[in-house]
Scaffold this active site. Structure first.
Site, short mmCIF file in Angstrom:
data_model
loop_
_atom_site.label_atom_id
_atom_site.label_comp_id
_atom_site.label_asym_id
_atom_site.label_seq_id
_atom_site.Cartn_x
_atom_site.Cartn_y
_atom_site.Cartn_z
N GLU A 291 0.82 -1.20 0.00
CA GLU A 291 0.00 0.00 0.00
C GLU A 291 0.86 1.25 0.00
O GLU A 291 1.97 1.28 0.56
CB GLU A 291 -0.93 0.00 1.23
CG GLU A 291 -1.97 -1.10 1.17
CD GLU A 291 -2.96 -1.06 2.33
OE1 GLU A 291 -4.16 -1.27 2.08
OE2 GLU A 291 -2.52 -0.83 3.48
N CYS B 287 3.45 8.50 1.31
CA CYS B 287 4.04 7.49 2.18
C CYS B 287 4.24 6.22 1.37
O CYS B 287 3.28 5.64 0.84
CB CYS B 287 3.11 7.23 3.37
SG CYS B 287 3.75 6.02 4.55
N CYS C 134 6.42 -7.15 6.74
CA CYS C 134 7.48 -6.57 7.57
C CYS C 134 8.04 -7.65 8.46
O CYS C 134 7.33 -8.58 8.86
CB CYS C 134 6.92 -5.41 8.41
SG CYS C 134 8.19 -4.44 9.27
N CYS D 287 6.48 -5.04 15.30
CA CYS D 287 6.19 -4.04 16.32
C CYS D 287 4.75 -4.24 16.78
O CYS D 287 3.83 -4.33 15.97
CB CYS D 287 6.39 -2.64 15.76
SG CYS D 287 8.10 -2.30 15.27
N CYS E 169 1.70 -1.98 15.63
CA CYS E 169 1.62 -1.69 14.20
C CYS E 169 0.89 -2.81 13.46
O CYS E 169 1.24 -3.99 13.60
CB CYS E 169 3.02 -1.51 13.62
SG CYS E 169 3.07 -1.17 11.85
N CYS F 101 -0.95 6.22 10.25
CA CYS F 101 0.31 5.63 10.68
C CYS F 101 0.06 4.33 11.44
O CYS F 101 -0.73 4.28 12.38
CB CYS F 101 1.04 6.63 11.58
SG CYS F 101 2.63 6.06 12.18
#
Length: 391
Positions: free
Chosen positions: A121, A134, A141, A145, A148, A370
């Protein structure tokens, strides 16, 4: 949502089989080499293989990145026979736009599919004085985290330079961004804050950014590009020396015990090592500050003593601190700090002499804020792949 996602009456195994079947098709149905993603020297070398002189690379570069053409026939400064020859030999790629979502606040999120069926994305955030894209650097990933959404998706693979640049080109396509020299261009800034850890894909990211920063193409200054890292300490100096872009650090905690839970890479490179690397970041000065990103999590990292520890930790580092209200996502276990708590935290930071803007959440209604990005791409382990293939 991707059409590869499982529907309510589709089992997880069937969804994986569908994805595997899609990804198992030839990655590039078109065998012609892609010119997008080649740096200038590589582009010149590719053209030289078919006997074209070096100056042609500059002409074609202009059409690819300054004018944004996707068809060789649109390169009208080239003779028609040459355009035909280029079209026979090469191609000009774009990621496929699976979905475009527009937020009530003007934010735009694109789900993009690449040639092998994987997806990532990209998000455009319009503001009064700038328009920021962004960009993702990986599918999925590896950092996990805990606050997230992207961290709940396993790392599938790194994105190629063409796929990273392609996100910028898609945004420019949709935003009327060509020619890129127009004075009122909407896309003015890029942040590497999308899916993935950029410094775990440094070579691909660096190549893509050199293309983006080239003054005769997309022409975004290094001062308008920010790379965000969770703390891959050994790569930070190289990033500053080779790219010279702005650096942002996903800090989010002031003790190793808390950061170990929020940002597990801290177990490898703890806060002290991370801040040492910040202090020695090439080109760091008061005009070029490091941004420390700090997500506000109720009862976790938002106490006044956290704020006081934060300013003590970064003492002597030219910096600003972005306080980020936590953006919820399905299944998240955290709650955003309330406004009063965030304001008290911000005042401690401000009184210590650091700018501490509170980032206004953008695109929450389309999960574009975010920490909310995620795709349906999945890395299958060997057992899953065999099971899916047998269905």
């Amino acid at each position: 949502m991707s059409d590869l996602a499982a529907t309510p009456d589709t089992s997880a195994t069937e969804a994986r089989a569908e994805l595997l079947a899609f990804a198992g098709r030839p990655a590039v149905a078109d065998p012609r080499p892609d010119l997008i993603g080649l740096e200038r020297d590589a582009l010149a070398a590719a053209l030289a293989e078919i006997g074209l002189p070096k100056f042609r690379a500059g002409q074609i570069w202009h059409w690819l990145y300054h004018r944004g053409v996707t068809d060789f026939q649109a390169m009208t400064t080239l003779a028609k026979p040459l355009r035909g020859r280029l079209a026979e030999t090469f191609r000009i790629s774009r990621p496929a736009v699976v979905t475009r979502q527009d937020s009530v606040d003007g934010t735009i999120k694109w789900l993009l599919r690449f040639a092998d069926g994987n997806e990532a994305e990209a998000v455009f955030i319009p503001e009064e004085d700038r328009g920021t894209l962004c960009v993702s650097s990986q599918v999925g990933c590896t950092l996990t985290c805990s606050f997230c959404h992207t961290g709940t998706q396993r790392l599938v693979r790194n994105l190629t330079p063409a796929e990273i640049v392609g996100q910028v080109l898609v945004a420019l396509d949709h935003l009327g961004g060509y020619p890129t020299s127009q004075p009122d261009r909407r896309l003015t800034n890029i942040v590497l804050m999308g899916m993935g850890e950029p410094l775990y894909n440094f070579d691909g990211v660096a190549s893509a950014l050199r293309i983006v920063m080239d003054g005769e193409g997309i022409a975004l200054s290094k001062r308008r590009i920010t790379l965000s890292t969770s703390g891959v300490v050994p790569m930070m100096a190289r990033c500053g020396a080779e790219l010279g872009v702005n650096l942002a650090i996903s800090l989010h905690a002031t003790t190793d015990a808390v950061r170990d839970e929020l940002v597990p890479i801290n177990r490898k490179w703890p806060i002290s090592e991370l801040l040492d690397a910040c202090r020695s970041y090439p080109g760091l000065n008061n005009a070029r500050r490091i941004t420390f990103e700090y997500v506000m999590l109720a009862g976790v990292n938002d106490a006044p003593e956290d704020a006081r520890r934060l300013v003590a930790l970064i003492d002597g580092i030219p910096a600003k601190i972005n306080l980020i209200p936590f953006n919820p996502w399905p299944g998240s276990n955290y709650v955003c700090s309330d406004d009063d708590t965030i304001e008290r935290f911000a005042q401690v930071v401000l009184k210590a002499g650091y700018a501490s803007p509170v980032r206004t959440p953008r695109g929450r209604d389309i999960l574009a804020a975010c920490g909310q990005l995620k795709s349906e791409s999945a890395r299958l382990n060997r057992r899953e792949a065999r099971a899916a293939a047998a269905e």
